[in-house]
Design a protein around this motif. Structure first.
Motif, PDB file in Angstrom:
ATOM      1  N   UNK A  62       0.826  -1.206   0.000  1.00 30.36           N
ATOM      2  CA  UNK A  62       0.000   0.000   0.000  1.00 30.36           C
ATOM      3  C   UNK A  62       0.864   1.261   0.000  1.00 30.36           C
ATOM      4  N   UNK A  63       1.987   1.217   0.726  1.00 30.87           N
ATOM      5  CA  UNK A  63       2.862   2.387   0.774  1.00 30.87           C
ATOM      6  C   UNK A  63       3.496   2.669  -0.588  1.00 30.87           C
ATOM      7  N   UNK A  64       3.819   1.600  -1.330  1.00 28.50           N
ATOM      8  CA  UNK A  64       4.416   1.789  -2.648  1.00 28.50           C
ATOM      9  C   UNK A  64       3.380   2.174  -3.698  1.00 28.50           C
ATOM     10  N   UNK A  65       2.146   1.762  -3.524  1.00 24.20           N
ATOM     11  CA  UNK A  65       1.093   2.042  -4.495  1.00 24.20           C
ATOM     12  C   UNK A  65       0.503   3.423  -4.215  1.00 24.20           C
ATOM     13  N   UNK A  66       0.596   4.326  -5.200  1.00 22.81           N
ATOM     14  CA  UNK A  66       0.128   5.699  -5.035  1.00 22.81           C
ATOM     15  C   UNK A  66      -1.309   5.894  -5.546  1.00 22.81           C
ATOM     16  N   UNK A  67      -1.959   4.836  -5.994  1.00 22.19           N
ATOM     17  CA  UNK A  67      -3.303   4.979  -6.535  1.00 22.19           C
ATOM     18  C   UNK A  67      -4.328   5.151  -5.423  1.00 22.19           C
ATOM     19  N   UNK A  68      -5.361   5.908  -5.725  1.00 18.56           N
ATOM     20  CA  UNK A  68      -6.436   6.125  -4.764  1.00 18.56           C
ATOM     21  C   UNK A  68      -7.389   4.938  -4.774  1.00 18.56           C
ATOM     22  N   UNK A  69      -8.209   4.777  -3.729  1.00 23.03           N
ATOM     23  CA  UNK A  69      -9.189   3.676  -3.736  1.00 23.03           C
ATOM     24  C   UNK A  69     -10.136   3.722  -4.928  1.00 23.03           C
ATOM     25  N   UNK A  70     -10.500   4.943  -5.372  1.00 21.15           N
ATOM     26  CA  UNK A  70     -11.382   5.051  -6.530  1.00 21.15           C
ATOM     27  C   UNK A  70     -10.692   4.538  -7.791  1.00 21.15           C
ATOM     28  N   UNK A  71      -9.406   4.855  -7.941  1.00 20.85           N
ATOM     29  CA  UNK A  71      -8.672   4.368  -9.109  1.00 20.85           C
ATOM     30  C   UNK A  71      -8.537   2.850  -9.079  1.00 20.85           C
ATOM     31  N   UNK A  72      -8.280   2.303  -7.904  1.00 18.89           N
ATOM     32  CA  UNK A  72      -8.166   0.848  -7.795  1.00 18.89           C
ATOM     33  C   UNK A  72      -9.490   0.167  -8.140  1.00 18.89           C
ATOM     34  N   UNK A  73     -10.597   0.747  -7.658  1.00 19.26           N
ATOM     35  CA  UNK A  73     -11.905   0.162  -7.966  1.00 19.26           C
ATOM     36  C   UNK A  73     -12.209   0.252  -9.456  1.00 19.26           C
ATOM     37  N   UNK A  74     -11.863   1.395 -10.078  1.00 17.07           N
ATOM     38  CA  UNK A  74     -12.115   1.562 -11.514  1.00 17.07           C
ATOM     39  C   UNK A  74     -11.289   0.568 -12.334  1.00 17.07           C
ATOM     40  N   UNK A  75     -10.012   0.399 -11.967  1.00 17.97           N
ATOM     41  CA  UNK A  75      -9.163  -0.550 -12.695  1.00 17.97           C
ATOM     42  C   UNK A  75      -9.652  -1.981 -12.510  1.00 17.97           C
ATOM     43  N   UNK A  76     -10.168  -2.276 -11.340  1.00 19.80           N
ATOM     44  CA  UNK A  76     -10.700  -3.621 -11.105  1.00 19.80           C
ATOM     45  C   UNK A  76     -11.924  -3.874 -11.978  1.00 19.80           C
ATOM     46  N   UNK A  77     -12.791  -2.876 -12.105  1.00 19.32           N
ATOM     47  CA  UNK A  77     -13.983  -3.023 -12.955  1.00 19.32           C
ATOM     48  C   UNK A  77     -13.576  -3.172 -14.419  1.00 19.32           C
ATOM     49  N   UNK A  78     -12.605  -2.347 -14.866  1.00 20.17           N
ATOM     50  CA  UNK A  78     -12.144  -2.430 -16.242  1.00 20.17           C
ATOM     51  C   UNK A  78     -11.527  -3.795 -16.543  1.00 20.17           C
ATOM     52  N   UNK A  79     -10.772  -4.308 -15.593  1.00 21.89           N
ATOM     53  CA  UNK A  79     -10.164  -5.634 -15.784  1.00 21.89           C
ATOM     54  C   UNK A  79     -11.233  -6.719 -15.876  1.00 21.89           C
ATOM     55  N   UNK A  80     -12.251  -6.595 -15.038  1.00 25.32           N
ATOM     56  CA  UNK A  80     -13.344  -7.562 -15.080  1.00 25.32           C
ATOM     57  C   UNK A  80     -14.084  -7.507 -16.408  1.00 25.32           C
ATOM     58  N   UNK A  81     -14.344  -6.308 -16.905  1.00 24.40           N
ATOM     59  CA  UNK A  81     -15.039  -6.171 -18.194  1.00 24.40           C
ATOM     60  C   UNK A  81     -14.181  -6.701 -19.338  1.00 24.40           C
ATOM     61  N   UNK A  82     -12.861  -6.463 -19.253  1.00 27.10           N
ATOM     62  CA  UNK A  82     -11.974  -6.960 -20.298  1.00 27.10           C
ATOM     63  C   UNK A  82     -11.981  -8.484 -20.333  1.00 27.10           C
TER      64      UNK A  82
END
Length: 224
Positions: A62-82
């Motif tokens: 988590x300390x190394x990852x600079x993405x926000x929770x909203x970005x993580x959720x969006x990327x997870x949804x995009x990955x699921x749709x892909x």
């Protein structure tokens, strides 16, 4: 009684051989103990390092990852749709892939978006449906959202709007003046016309003669 009766019986032994043997045995034993201690210490260190809690590892990530929770959720949804698109595409037969409409007109796709938007379908569902018919590369989801927003704001035209560009240098008066000069002297040249119209470039004059007036050169004479 013989004098040899009291002699020690058994194999002969060299003087000091037993002491040397005991010394080597003790040395070998100490070496084995030292090796066992080193191996035990390494195993203890390995055990301690392997028992690192999972929570600490998660915190480091988590300390190394600079993405926000909203970005993580969006990327997870995009990955699921892909993944869903890939599985759906893999499940299609050759006949179904052939039935997909290839290279549709832009206005056609926008008309479909307008129709589905009028039925209050969300942009994600509209994008999914047009991808099923026209293919995955027909239009991105962001563009679908843009067109849905414009249609909801009151836009009715599905065609591209006219863009204001550079005004044409060729006017009706200029074409008429060039035609008059040509009819006065049919053995003209573009260089001669350029001298008659110094403010007009040679390329524009050639475009007027060949494109607008439809003159062509035959035996060094321009005829209509």
């Amino acid at each position: 009684m013989s004098e040899y009766e009291f002699a020690q019986r058994g194999p002969l032994r060299l003087k000091g051989a037993a002491a040397e043997k005991q010394r080597k045995k003790r040395k070998r034993k100490r070496a084995e103990e030292a090796g066992n201690e080193e191996e035990g210490g390494a195993m203890v260190e390995k055990g301690v390092s392997s028992k690192k809690p999972d929570e600490e590892e998660k915190e480091e990530k988590r300390a190394l990852d600079k993405r926000t929770p909203a970005q993580l959720a969006y990327e997870k949804i995009q990955e699921k749709r892909q993944i869903e698109r890939i599985l759906k595409k893999a499940s299609k037969t050759h006949k179904q892939r052939v039935e997909t409409i290839n290279s549709p007109a832009a206005c056609e796709v926008r008309s479909v978006i307008r129709f589905l938007s009028a039925r209050n379908l969300p942009a994600a569902e509209i994008h999914r449906q047009i991808c099923e018919v026209y293919g995955d590369t027909v239009m991105s989801e962001s563009k679908v959202r843009k067109w849905v927003r414009q249609f909801k704001d009151g836009r009715n035209n599905v065609h591209d709007e006219d863009r204001s560009g550079r005004p044409s240098l060729i006017t009706d008066d200029l074409v008429a003046s060039v035609e008059a000069r040509i009819r006065e002297n049919r053995c003209f040249t573009i260089t001669g016309l350029s001298n008659e119209f110094p403010d007009v470039s040679r390329s524009v004059l050639y475009n007027i003669v060949s494109g607008h007036l439809k003159f062509r050169k035959l035996c060094s004479r321009w005829v209509p």
